[in-house]
Design a protein around this motif. Structure first.
Motif, mmCIF file in Angstrom:
data_model
loop_
_atom_site.group_PDB
_atom_site.id
_atom_site.type_symbol
_atom_site.label_atom_id
_atom_site.label_comp_id
_atom_site.label_asym_id
_atom_site.label_seq_id
_atom_site.Cartn_x
_atom_site.Cartn_y
_atom_site.Cartn_z
ATOM 1 N N PRO A 264 41.713 79.381 41.842
ATOM 2 C CA PRO A 264 41.281 80.772 40.976
ATOM 3 C C PRO A 264 40.910 80.431 39.535
ATOM 4 C CG PRO A 264 43.680 80.554 42.364
ATOM 5 C CD PRO A 264 42.628 79.242 42.752
ATOM 6 N N GLU A 265 41.422 79.473 39.137
ATOM 7 C CA GLU A 265 40.498 78.861 37.464
ATOM 8 C C GLU A 265 39.110 78.501 37.977
ATOM 9 O OE1 GLU A 265 42.124 78.589 34.182
ATOM 10 O OE2 GLU A 265 42.634 80.446 35.491
ATOM 11 N N LEU A 266 37.871 77.905 38.849
ATOM 12 C CA LEU A 266 36.728 77.785 38.781
ATOM 13 C C LEU A 266 36.322 79.170 39.480
ATOM 14 C CD1 LEU A 266 34.975 75.686 39.644
ATOM 15 C CD2 LEU A 266 36.162 75.049 41.684
ATOM 16 N N GLU A 267 37.178 79.702 40.387
ATOM 17 C CA GLU A 267 36.333 80.744 40.985
ATOM 18 C C GLU A 267 36.115 81.976 39.500
ATOM 19 O OE1 GLU A 267 35.546 83.409 43.749
ATOM 20 O OE2 GLU A 267 36.054 82.120 44.288
ATOM 21 N N ARG A 268 37.227 82.314 39.026
ATOM 22 C CA ARG A 268 36.827 82.460 37.486
ATOM 23 C C ARG A 268 35.695 82.646 36.573
ATOM 24 N NH1 ARG A 268 39.792 83.271 33.165
ATOM 25 N NH2 ARG A 268 41.115 81.546 32.861
ATOM 26 N N VAL A 269 35.319 80.842 36.362
ATOM 27 C CA VAL A 269 34.421 80.357 36.352
ATOM 28 C C VAL A 269 33.148 80.608 36.632
ATOM 29 C CG1 VAL A 269 32.694 78.615 35.193
ATOM 30 C CG2 VAL A 269 35.484 78.737 35.291
ATOM 31 N N VAL A 270 33.007 80.132 38.149
ATOM 32 C CA VAL A 270 31.770 80.183 38.833
ATOM 33 C C VAL A 270 30.954 82.628 38.666
ATOM 34 C CG1 VAL A 270 31.264 80.129 41.139
ATOM 35 C CG2 VAL A 270 32.329 78.568 40.276
ATOM 36 N N ASP A 271 32.260 82.736 39.010
ATOM 37 C CA ASP A 271 31.515 84.053 39.205
ATOM 38 C C ASP A 271 31.350 85.231 37.826
ATOM 39 O OD1 ASP A 271 32.667 84.891 41.199
ATOM 40 O OD2 ASP A 271 34.698 85.460 40.907
ATOM 41 N N TYR A 272 32.237 84.545 37.091
ATOM 42 C CA TYR A 272 31.940 84.776 35.572
ATOM 43 C C TYR A 272 30.081 83.680 35.041
ATOM 44 C CZ TYR A 272 30.310 83.662 30.087
ATOM 45 O OH TYR A 272 29.837 83.551 28.951
ATOM 46 N N TRP A 273 29.691 82.792 35.594
ATOM 47 C CA TRP A 273 28.356 81.828 35.478
ATOM 48 C C TRP A 273 27.349 83.054 36.497
ATOM 49 C CZ3 TRP A 273 27.731 79.790 31.439
ATOM 50 C CH2 TRP A 273 26.402 78.634 31.157
ATOM 51 N N TYR A 274 27.860 83.488 37.012
ATOM 52 C CA TYR A 274 26.601 84.413 38.149
ATOM 53 C C TYR A 274 26.830 85.142 37.155
ATOM 54 C CZ TYR A 274 25.741 87.888 41.042
ATOM 55 O OH TYR A 274 25.002 88.799 42.157
ATOM 56 N N ARG A 275 27.287 85.987 37.319
ATOM 57 C CA ARG A 275 27.343 87.025 36.062
ATOM 58 C C ARG A 275 26.002 86.710 34.898
ATOM 59 N NH1 ARG A 275 32.721 88.455 36.952
ATOM 60 N NH2 ARG A 275 32.981 87.227 34.870
ATOM 61 N N TYR A 276 26.291 85.517 34.125
ATOM 62 C CA TYR A 276 25.855 85.335 33.215
ATOM 63 C C TYR A 276 24.390 85.217 33.223
ATOM 64 C CZ TYR A 276 25.053 82.071 29.233
ATOM 65 O OH TYR A 276 24.084 81.027 28.001
ATOM 66 N N HIS A 277 23.899 84.372 34.633
ATOM 67 C CA HIS A 277 23.050 84.582 35.028
ATOM 68 C C HIS A 277 22.641 85.356 35.366
ATOM 69 C CE1 HIS A 277 22.153 80.097 34.357
ATOM 70 N NE2 HIS A 277 23.280 79.692 35.452
ATOM 71 N N VAL A 278 22.517 86.405 35.842
ATOM 72 C CA VAL A 278 22.373 87.834 36.125
ATOM 73 C C VAL A 278 21.786 88.693 35.218
ATOM 74 C CG1 VAL A 278 22.705 89.774 37.145
ATOM 75 C CG2 VAL A 278 23.336 87.568 38.560
ATOM 76 N N VAL A 279 22.716 88.351 33.616
ATOM 77 C CA VAL A 279 21.682 89.006 32.857
ATOM 78 C C VAL A 279 20.972 87.899 32.016
ATOM 79 C CG1 VAL A 279 22.801 89.803 30.132
ATOM 80 C CG2 VAL A 279 24.218 90.500 32.623
ATOM 81 N N LYS A 280 20.890 87.312 32.480
ATOM 82 C CA LYS A 280 19.922 86.613 31.485
ATOM 83 C C LYS A 280 18.669 86.858 31.822
ATOM 84 C CE LYS A 280 21.002 82.288 29.630
ATOM 85 N NZ LYS A 280 20.399 82.862 27.869
ATOM 86 N N ALA A 281 18.326 87.095 33.985
ATOM 87 C CA ALA A 281 17.336 86.866 34.595
ATOM 88 C C ALA A 281 16.569 88.155 33.944
ATOM 89 C CB ALA A 281 17.587 86.338 35.734
ATOM 90 N N VAL A 282 17.718 89.100 33.452
ATOM 91 C CA VAL A 282 17.144 90.320 34.227
ATOM 92 C C VAL A 282 16.281 90.843 32.431
ATOM 93 C CG1 VAL A 282 17.935 92.763 33.252
ATOM 94 C CG2 VAL A 282 18.496 91.773 35.455
ATOM 95 N N CYS A 283 17.311 89.856 31.394
ATOM 96 C CA CYS A 283 16.585 90.544 30.284
ATOM 97 C C CYS A 283 15.276 88.971 30.035
ATOM 98 C CB CYS A 283 17.209 89.460 29.386
ATOM 99 S SG CYS A 283 18.279 90.422 28.865
ATOM 100 N N ALA A 284 14.535 88.028 30.755
ATOM 101 C CA ALA A 284 13.697 87.701 31.122
ATOM 102 C C ALA A 284 12.684 88.672 31.748
ATOM 103 C CB ALA A 284 13.963 85.728 31.325
ATOM 104 N N ALA A 285 13.265 88.853 33.021
ATOM 105 C CA ALA A 285 12.713 89.984 33.655
ATOM 106 C C ALA A 285 11.423 90.933 32.638
ATOM 107 C CB ALA A 285 13.170 90.205 34.867
ATOM 108 N N LEU A 286 12.018 91.259 32.215
ATOM 109 C CA LEU A 286 11.573 91.957 31.086
ATOM 110 C C LEU A 286 10.561 92.303 29.967
ATOM 111 C CD1 LEU A 286 14.949 94.089 30.773
ATOM 112 C CD2 LEU A 286 12.966 95.506 31.755
#
Length: 290
Positions: free
Chosen positions: A75-97
């Motif tokens: 559960p703890e690792l799942e929480r970290v991995v999910d957060y890290w996925y969202r983190y990279h999605v936001v950064k990818a959108v900002c980088a693309a724009l």
């Protein structure tokens, strides 16, 4: 006697447009740095904005995951991995724009450079164009890296573990992972489920970068061919001041495109090799070699 009408001069680039695009680029650059941690955090992981909290939870979750003997994350690792996925999605959108804005700004600056009437103006526009071009290349690299991280967030976030000098329970787990990877074979099946998950995810991590770099290499090669064809056309038109300036710009673009294409092809080859056989590279990763 026949006469040829001169083509109408291109419209001057508006200083207001350049200022607006510059402000937008600065805003997106700040968002790329500051926004992802806040936007990616859910109700249960707001503390992940602090790097030490993220690493502490990652350490605990990784140890629990290894000890569980399951393929599914703890559960703890799942929480970290999910957060890290969202983190990279936001950064990818900002980088693309940011990349789109910088490309538009760069095109306008180089067009203004070609129309420059004084040495001071052309020098300032050339300097600004170089800076914006370099920033655009950086944004492209950031976009590729964050697409890679969003596609394989587990491999990406594990890189934050202190693998070079682990301590406590993590030291024992890392030692066991290294031992398993040292004798890893994808064919015999004699390895733990966690290591199999890590190897597969690490292979995907590098495969994504290989695909992204391949696309970039194709674009760069096409850009280089186009630049050299136009360079030849500008040379055939004569040796006026405008033509010389166009040739210098196209020649520089052609050379830079060729060099970047070669570098990108090297990245493709390296990542294809790692994606095809990820276990040795993952072992080097866990031994602190990266």
């Amino acid at each position: 006697m026949s006469t040829h009408a001169s083509p109408p001069p291109a419209a001057a680039v508006s200083g207001r447009v350049l200022a607006l695009l510059t402000a937008l680029a600065v805003t997106l650059g700040a968002a790329f740095v500051l926004a992802p941690g806040r936007l990616a955090a859910g109700p249960s992981d707001g503390g992940f904005g602090e790097r030490r909290n993220l690493i502490a939870t990652l350490r605990q979750g990784f140890v629990e995951y290894w000890k569980s003997g399951d393929r599914s994350f703890s559960p703890e690792l799942e929480r970290v991995v999910d957060y890290w996925y969202r983190y990279h999605v936001v950064k990818a959108v900002c980088a693309a724009l940011l990349l789109v804005v910088l490309v538009v700004l760069g095109v306008l600056l180089w067009k203004a450079f070609l129309r420059g009437t004084t040495a001071l103006r052309t020098g300032a526009l050339a300097s600004a164009g170089v800076v914006v071009t370099v920033l655009a290349l950086g944004s492209l690299a950031a976009l590729m890296a964050n697409v890679q991280g969003a596609t394989a967030p587990f491999s990406s976030v594990v890189s934050m573990l202190p693998l070079g000098a682990p301590d406590g329970q993590l030291a024992g787990v890392v030692g066991q992972v290294r031992q398993d990877l040292a004798h890893y074979s994808g064919a015999d099946g004699q390895h733990t489920p966690a290591v199999e998950v890590m190897v597969n995810d690490f292979g995907r991590y590098h495969a994504v970068l290989a695909v992204a770099a391949s696309i970039v290499a194709v674009v760069l090669i096409g850009l280089s061919v186009l630049a050299w064809k136009r360079f030849a056309g500008a040379r055939a038109r004569g040796a006026g001041r405008q033509e010389r300036r166009v040739r210098r710009l196209l020649g520089a673009l052609g050379v830079v495109s060729v060099l970047l294409s070669c570098a990108t092809i090297i990245i493709v080859v390296a990542n294809v090799g790692t994606a095809a056989d990820p276990a040795p590279a993952l072992l080097g990763f866990f031994e602190g070699g990266w």
